[in-house]
Design an enzyme around this catalytic site. Sequence first.
Site: not given
Length: 462
Positions: A243-246
């Site tokens: 994930s780009k967020r994680r």
Amino acid sequence: MTVRTRFAPSPTGLLHIGGVRTALFSWAHARKHDGVFVLRIEDTDLERSTPESVQAILDGMHWVGLDYDEGPFYQMQRMDRYKAVIGQMLQSGEAYYCYCSKEELETMRAEQEARGEKPRYDRRWRPEDGKTLPTPPADVKPVVRFRNPIDGVVAWDDQVKGRIEISNTELDDLIIARPDGTPTYNFCVVVDDWDMQITHVIRGDDHVNNTPRQINIFKALGATLPLFAHLPMIHNDQGQKLSKRRDAVSVVDYDKAGFLPEALLNYLARLGWGHGDDEFFTLAQFVEWFDLKDVSPSPSRFDREKLLWLNAQHIKAAEPARLAERVQQFLADKGVDTSTGPDLAAVCTLLKDRSQTLVEMADQAEYFYRALVPTTEIVEKHLGPEDEARLGLFAEGAATLAEWDQPTLSQYIKDFVKAQGVKMPLVGMPLRAKVLGTTSTPSVDAVLALLGRDEVLKRLAA
């Protein structure tokens, strides 16, 4: 037949390492078979596609060194071609206009869900023999839908996942052109792959559901089907999709973190593919060994520690002059001037066996170009009055050495330790702390030789 592969990212963000792995496998397959590797930018998502993202893709491909033979091609520059093909399909009956409003489609979905049915377009505007179509409403701009076969199955022998069959009853008549006339993804992909004579479509297995729709469009156009190979997903260490967020997923992140592109490619190659027990290899070896039949259909787990280990191996194998170019940039970011002091390539030669990343190497190289202040803990442990006095004697003797090189310094340090009647750490650690500001360095004689007599004596006298 000339093998032709393609990498077709959407410019809606930075270049994702999952995309790089796809590009790597497509590139390697083309290179293995003396084929052609095409770069295509799928930029029809006008709301999310940006020029900055396009440039990020081009810069990322350049950084990792995956050279393409044709392209980059941009879908937005091929609109006339798409519209011409849609016109031909409308004329032949392979496509049709649908005038359903958004409200009608929402009602249709709600009624189907209420009956426990899978929501799908009910083909009310699909022409059939003996069927009377409603009068087109004047206030609705139609979409164009593909006339998907109703009976039979779509089947293909996936080069990674094996035989896959999907019933046409599972597929509805997908939209291939929006009300404003712009074509949709699944349609553009088929026309592009057809026009560019792509022989092998190698992509992530999140596209498996798109493939039967695209195969039906290929067949409707009378185009030759490419072979399909769907690569397994890459998961993080928790077993979740990256994930780009994680997670650090952009190649830019790895460049900034001091990874070598060949190390990243080496690691990505091992995610879902293998050649015996080989872990460390060059890009040329990967091309020589690569075969789609060796790609695993199971998801791979990203292991940063393994990547760090591989990066360290590639740093050890790299030319010091090349390392110095990048390390110099990291040092400049820290405000360190390398124009005075030892040759940075020589410093990298000394440090490259001790560094997992180029950022680590830059941190270690800093003390060659400016004196660092040791921590209070180091001062208390290694720079007491007795240590300072001993270093004063060391400096007096060092100033008289006929030569200032590693062999001479090595012998001088041994003789000095013996004359002082102490063990080596009682000289080496204070010497490192005083001259370098740290006790973690390569062999102290090598460091002092590279730093130079004048600088060493200046720091000892400080």
